[in-house]
Write an enzyme that holds these catalytic residues in place. Structure first.
Site, PDB file in Angstrom:
ATOM      1  N   ASP A  55     -27.129  31.169  39.011  1.00  0.00           N
ATOM      2  CA  ASP A  55     -28.284  30.686  38.706  1.00  0.00           C
ATOM      3  C   ASP A  55     -29.341  31.361  38.540  1.00  0.00           C
ATOM      4  O   ASP A  55     -30.196  31.134  37.739  1.00  0.00           O
ATOM      5  CB  ASP A  55     -28.474  29.769  39.837  1.00  0.00           C
ATOM      6  CG  ASP A  55     -27.467  28.544  39.690  1.00  0.00           C
ATOM      7  OD1 ASP A  55     -26.694  28.239  38.776  1.00  0.00           O
ATOM      8  OD2 ASP A  55     -27.341  27.494  40.563  1.00  0.00           O
TER       9      ASP A  55
ATOM     10  N   HIS B 234     -17.307  37.138  42.066  1.00  0.00           N
ATOM     11  CA  HIS B 234     -16.161  36.271  42.019  1.00  0.00           C
ATOM     12  C   HIS B 234     -16.518  35.069  43.007  1.00  0.00           C
ATOM     13  O   HIS B 234     -15.462  34.234  43.306  1.00  0.00           O
ATOM     14  CB  HIS B 234     -15.017  37.019  42.571  1.00  0.00           C
ATOM     15  CG  HIS B 234     -14.656  38.479  42.022  1.00  0.00           C
ATOM     16  ND1 HIS B 234     -14.631  38.544  40.715  1.00  0.00           N
ATOM     17  CD2 HIS B 234     -14.804  39.603  42.471  1.00  0.00           C
ATOM     18  CE1 HIS B 234     -14.406  39.750  40.412  1.00  0.00           C
ATOM     19  NE2 HIS B 234     -14.551  40.485  41.286  1.00  0.00           N
TER      20      HIS B 234
ATOM     21  N   ARG C  59      -9.920  38.504  41.253  1.00  0.00           N
ATOM     22  CA  ARG C  59     -10.972  39.130  40.652  1.00  0.00           C
ATOM     23  C   ARG C  59     -11.162  38.799  38.959  1.00  0.00           C
ATOM     24  O   ARG C  59     -11.702  39.277  38.443  1.00  0.00           O
ATOM     25  CB  ARG C  59     -10.818  40.738  40.758  1.00  0.00           C
ATOM     26  CG  ARG C  59     -10.616  41.138  42.072  1.00  0.00           C
ATOM     27  CD  ARG C  59     -10.561  42.814  42.133  1.00  0.00           C
ATOM     28  NE  ARG C  59     -10.341  43.084  43.344  1.00  0.00           N
ATOM     29  CZ  ARG C  59     -10.947  43.295  44.480  1.00  0.00           C
ATOM     30  NH1 ARG C  59     -12.277  43.280  44.480  1.00  0.00           N
ATOM     31  NH2 ARG C  59     -10.575  43.555  45.722  1.00  0.00           N
TER      32      ARG C  59
ATOM     33  N   HIS D  90     -18.336  46.506  35.642  1.00  0.00           N
ATOM     34  CA  HIS D  90     -17.577  46.658  36.732  1.00  0.00           C
ATOM     35  C   HIS D  90     -17.016  48.248  36.396  1.00  0.00           C
ATOM     36  O   HIS D  90     -16.615  48.517  35.184  1.00  0.00           O
ATOM     37  CB  HIS D  90     -16.315  45.684  36.816  1.00  0.00           C
ATOM     38  CG  HIS D  90     -16.885  44.279  37.089  1.00  0.00           C
ATOM     39  ND1 HIS D  90     -17.343  43.918  38.290  1.00  0.00           N
ATOM     40  CD2 HIS D  90     -17.117  43.289  36.343  1.00  0.00           C
ATOM     41  CE1 HIS D  90     -17.765  42.725  38.314  1.00  0.00           C
ATOM     42  NE2 HIS D  90     -17.388  42.320  37.015  1.00  0.00           N
ATOM     43  N   LEU D  91     -16.701  48.977  37.514  1.00  0.00           N
ATOM     44  CA  LEU D  91     -16.285  50.251  37.615  1.00  0.00           C
ATOM     45  C   LEU D  91     -14.835  50.000  36.957  1.00  0.00           C
ATOM     46  O   LEU D  91     -14.149  50.808  36.185  1.00  0.00           O
ATOM     47  CB  LEU D  91     -16.394  51.003  38.723  1.00  0.00           C
ATOM     48  CG  LEU D  91     -17.499  51.543  39.139  1.00  0.00           C
ATOM     49  CD1 LEU D  91     -17.622  51.581  40.568  1.00  0.00           C
ATOM     50  CD2 LEU D  91     -18.098  52.744  38.515  1.00  0.00           C
ATOM     51  N   SER D  92     -13.775  49.193  37.837  1.00  0.00           N
ATOM     52  CA  SER D  92     -12.573  49.044  37.559  1.00  0.00           C
ATOM     53  C   SER D  92     -12.164  47.809  36.700  1.00  0.00           C
ATOM     54  O   SER D  92     -13.240  47.233  36.208  1.00  0.00           O
ATOM     55  CB  SER D  92     -12.036  48.560  38.799  1.00  0.00           C
ATOM     56  OG  SER D  92     -12.462  47.351  39.445  1.00  0.00           O
TER      57      SER D  92
ATOM     58  N   PRO E  12     -22.652  44.280  46.978  1.00  0.00           N
ATOM     59  CA  PRO E  12     -22.268  45.125  48.100  1.00  0.00           C
ATOM     60  C   PRO E  12     -21.228  46.058  47.899  1.00  0.00           C
ATOM     61  O   PRO E  12     -20.306  45.980  47.119  1.00  0.00           O
ATOM     62  CB  PRO E  12     -21.423  43.929  48.772  1.00  0.00           C
ATOM     63  CG  PRO E  12     -21.365  42.701  47.619  1.00  0.00           C
ATOM     64  CD  PRO E  12     -22.441  43.283  46.528  1.00  0.00           C
ATOM     65  N   ASN E  13     -21.201  46.964  48.972  1.00  0.00           N
ATOM     66  CA  ASN E  13     -20.123  47.926  49.244  1.00  0.00           C
ATOM     67  C   ASN E  13     -20.288  49.157  48.153  1.00  0.00           C
ATOM     68  O   ASN E  13     -19.673  50.206  48.309  1.00  0.00           O
ATOM     69  CB  ASN E  13     -18.769  47.522  49.277  1.00  0.00           C
ATOM     70  CG  ASN E  13     -18.569  46.471  50.366  1.00  0.00           C
ATOM     71  OD1 ASN E  13     -19.101  46.634  51.377  1.00  0.00           O
ATOM     72  ND2 ASN E  13     -18.303  45.215  49.914  1.00  0.00           N
TER      73      ASN E  13
ATOM     74  N   TYR F 143     -11.729  53.471  42.917  1.00  0.00           N
ATOM     75  CA  TYR F 143     -13.197  53.646  42.199  1.00  0.00           C
ATOM     76  C   TYR F 143     -13.737  55.094  41.835  1.00  0.00           C
ATOM     77  O   TYR F 143     -14.779  55.259  41.455  1.00  0.00           O
ATOM     78  CB  TYR F 143     -14.299  53.176  43.232  1.00  0.00           C
ATOM     79  CG  TYR F 143     -14.185  51.456  43.424  1.00  0.00           C
ATOM     80  CD1 TYR F 143     -14.216  50.607  42.381  1.00  0.00           C
ATOM     81  CD2 TYR F 143     -13.560  51.091  44.756  1.00  0.00           C
ATOM     82  CE1 TYR F 143     -14.166  49.232  42.567  1.00  0.00           C
ATOM     83  CE2 TYR F 143     -13.336  49.655  44.895  1.00  0.00           C
ATOM     84  CZ  TYR F 143     -13.711  48.657  43.925  1.00  0.00           C
ATOM     85  OH  TYR F 143     -13.554  47.520  43.824  1.00  0.00           O
TER      86      TYR F 143
HETATM   87  C1  DQA Z   1     -16.299  45.809  41.261  1.00  0.00           C
HETATM   88  C2  DQA Z   1     -14.900  44.901  41.101  1.00  0.00           C
HETATM   89  C3  DQA Z   1     -15.106  43.693  42.223  1.00  0.00           C
HETATM   90  O1  DQA Z   1     -13.943  43.028  42.084  1.00  0.00           O
HETATM   91  C4  DQA Z   1     -15.278  44.250  43.588  1.00  0.00           C
HETATM   92  O2  DQA Z   1     -15.365  43.464  44.702  1.00  0.00           O
HETATM   93  C5  DQA Z   1     -16.425  45.449  43.591  1.00  0.00           C
HETATM   94  C6  DQA Z   1     -16.437  46.453  42.685  1.00  0.00           C
HETATM   95  C7  DQA Z   1     -16.059  47.039  40.063  1.00  0.00           C
HETATM   96  O3  DQA Z   1     -17.135  47.695  40.015  1.00  0.00           O
HETATM   97  O4  DQA Z   1     -14.975  47.403  40.055  1.00  0.00           O
HETATM   98  O5  DQA Z   1     -16.847  45.508  44.811  1.00  0.00           O
HETATM   99  O6  DQA Z   1     -17.586  45.302  40.638  1.00  0.00           O
END
Ligand code: DQA
Length: 148
Positions: free
Chosen positions: A88, A81, A112, A101-103, A12-13, A25
């Site tokens: 599963d 998270h 997180r 993860h990017l961050s 998502p997002n 990001y």
């Molecule tokens: C993320 C880190 C997650 O905590 C966050 O909810 C994201 C992006 C990252 O790529 O850093 O949506 O997965």
């Protein structure tokens, strides 16, 4: 066989990358990341299936659809998270999965710091921006069953 294919799955997002919280990001779009992944995979002789969804159940189905592939590079976003269902699905699919993860999630809010996915992942890469994906593909290529 699809053992030369890496599925790069995004939660998502992540469709909003480029404009989403650029201070966290960056300004790279998801299309840019797809291009990076395809180039990285090609250098290893691998193909990429690249997908994004905002829906947890669809991500579960995308993980199932990766059965038989060389591996999955998974940025599950916030579902990392929260989601026992994704955990599963990774276990059920039996496909080596690199959580990316990017961050650097460990340098961020405490919520997180916990991942439901890490215990069933082959490994975890975070904090390198779009290069986290490239490193994930390289890790799958380096540890593929027929690698030297
Ligand atoms: C993320 C880190 C997650 O905590 C966050 O909810 C994201 C992006 C990252 O790529 O850093 O949506 O997965």
């Amino acid at each position: 066989m699809s053992d030369h294919v890496v599925h790069v799955l995004n939660g998502p997002n992540l469709n909003l990358l480029g404009t989403r919280e650029p201070g966290v990001y960056g300004t790279t779009t998801l299309a840019d990341i797809e291009a990076l992944c395809r180039n990285a995979a090609a250098t290893h002789g691998l193909d990429v299936v690249f997908r994004q969804t905002n829906h947890e159940g669809e991500l579960v189905e995308q993980i199932h659809a990766a059965r038989g592939a060389l591996g999955i590079v998974l940025n599950a976003g916030a579902y990392t998270h929260t989601s026992v269902a994704l955990r599963d699905a990774i276990g059920a699919a039996g496909v080596p999965t690199v959580e990316v993860h990017l961050s650097n999630v460990f340098a961020r809010e405490a919520f997180r710091h916990h991942s439901y996915l890490s215990p069933v992942a082959r490994g975890v890469i975070c904090g390198f921006g779009p290069q986290s994906y490239v490193l994930g593909i390289a890790a799958l290529a380096a540890t593929r069953p027929d690698a030297a």
